[in-house]
Scaffold this active site. Structure first.
Site: not given
Length: 307
Positions: A153, A251, A281
């Site tokens: 991320s 995501d 995600h």
């Protein structure tokens, strides 16, 4: 695209986000409350706490040694958390799995977080630890070959930015970059990528939450137009290390990660893009206990072994 049933159950039971402004201290405390106790963690040969001393101060780091050996390749890991969440503890299990599966010595970086630390403090910390790892390799029993960087991320954002900084500085020791569902474009115009609309609601991370969750970083001086903030905006990607980019089908950030992989290949950089179906995600951090997602660590191992 449906979520994996186990992920869907968790997402369905997520509490509604709190009303009003986000409180980083409270959100960090809530995240830390779910950390596994030490006795339940994946055992390794050694896990050591260190402080990396830099001109900006001491940076906490945790070194994971998978097994006893004379020398090791190194992997420096940057945790995710929208630049204001995450810690050595919240991502300890990810670092342990990386060490166990790859056989590399993993160095997890406890970089400074927004909003307390203004941009580019966290990025500078990550870069400083990578440089430290190369410069003090003998003390780490580095074999002088693999020096990989990996992150999930916002940590994936730092991976891309560190690779670019290193290239521009003439520091060419980084051999691989590994980005798990990276956040690479902090311009959150929903028309920039189809996945921002396709996966906007119902998959855990929601498109409407991207701007407020990243506001701590942006308000600290990070300009979305800056390629060190939005690495996909870098004009010239030539000369960067080979990349593994892992994306999640459900995501909102899926398409920017995959677009970055295409741009790397167009620039002549070896780039493998791998989409995990049914995943949202954060699946490496939260759902790698599911066998089909735990294989991301084996894929990482195989990618590192190709060079």
């Amino acid at each position: 695209m449906p979520l994996h049933p186990e992920i869907a159950k968790v997402v369905a039971n997520q509490p509604a986000p709190p009303e009003g402004p986000l409180d980083p201290v409270a959100l960090r405390a809530a995240e830390e409350a779910h950390i596994a106790p030490p006795e339940e963690r994946l055992p390794l040969h050694a896990v050591d706490e260190v402080t990396v001393h830099t001109a900006s101060g001491g940076i906490p780091a945790r070194i994971y040694t998978p097994a006893e050996a004379d020398a090791y390749g190194l992997l420096v890991y940057f945790h995710g958390g929208a630049f204001f969440l995450g810690s050595l503890e919240t991502h300890d299990h990810v670092a342990r799995s990386l060490a166990k599966e790859t056989g590399l010595k993993v160095i997890s970086v406890g970089y400074r977080l927004a909003p307390e630390a203004a941009f580019p403090a966290g990025l500078d910390d990550c870069y400083a630890v990578v440089r430290w790892a190369a410069e003090t390799g003998e003390s780490l029993a580095w074999d002088g070959t693999t020096l990989a960087i990996a992150g999930d991320s916002s940590g994936g954002n730092f991976v891309a930015a560190v690779a670019a900084k290193a290239h521009d500085d003439g520091f060419h020791r980084i051999t691989h970059q590994i980005l798990y569902y990276p956040s690479l474009d902090l311009d959150f115009d929903v028309d920039r990528y189809a996945s921002l609309r396709e996966n906007a609601v119902g998959y855990g991370l929601e498109t409407a939450g991207l701007r407020p969750f990243n506001a701590f970083y942006l308000d600290s001086g990070a300009d979305p137009a800056d390629p060190l903030v939005s690495p996909i905006k870098r004009a010239d990607l030539t000369g960067l290390p080979p990349a593994l980019i892992v994306t999640a089908a459900c995501d909102p950030l899926r398409d920017e990660g995959e677009a970055y992989g295409r741009r790397l290949r167009e620039a002549g950089v070896e780039a493998t893009v791998s989409r995990y179906e049914g995943a949202g995600h954060g699946f490496v951090q939260h759902f790698s206990w599911i066998p089909e997602y735990h294989r991301v660590f084996a894929q990482t191992r195989d990618f590192l072994g190709r060079r």
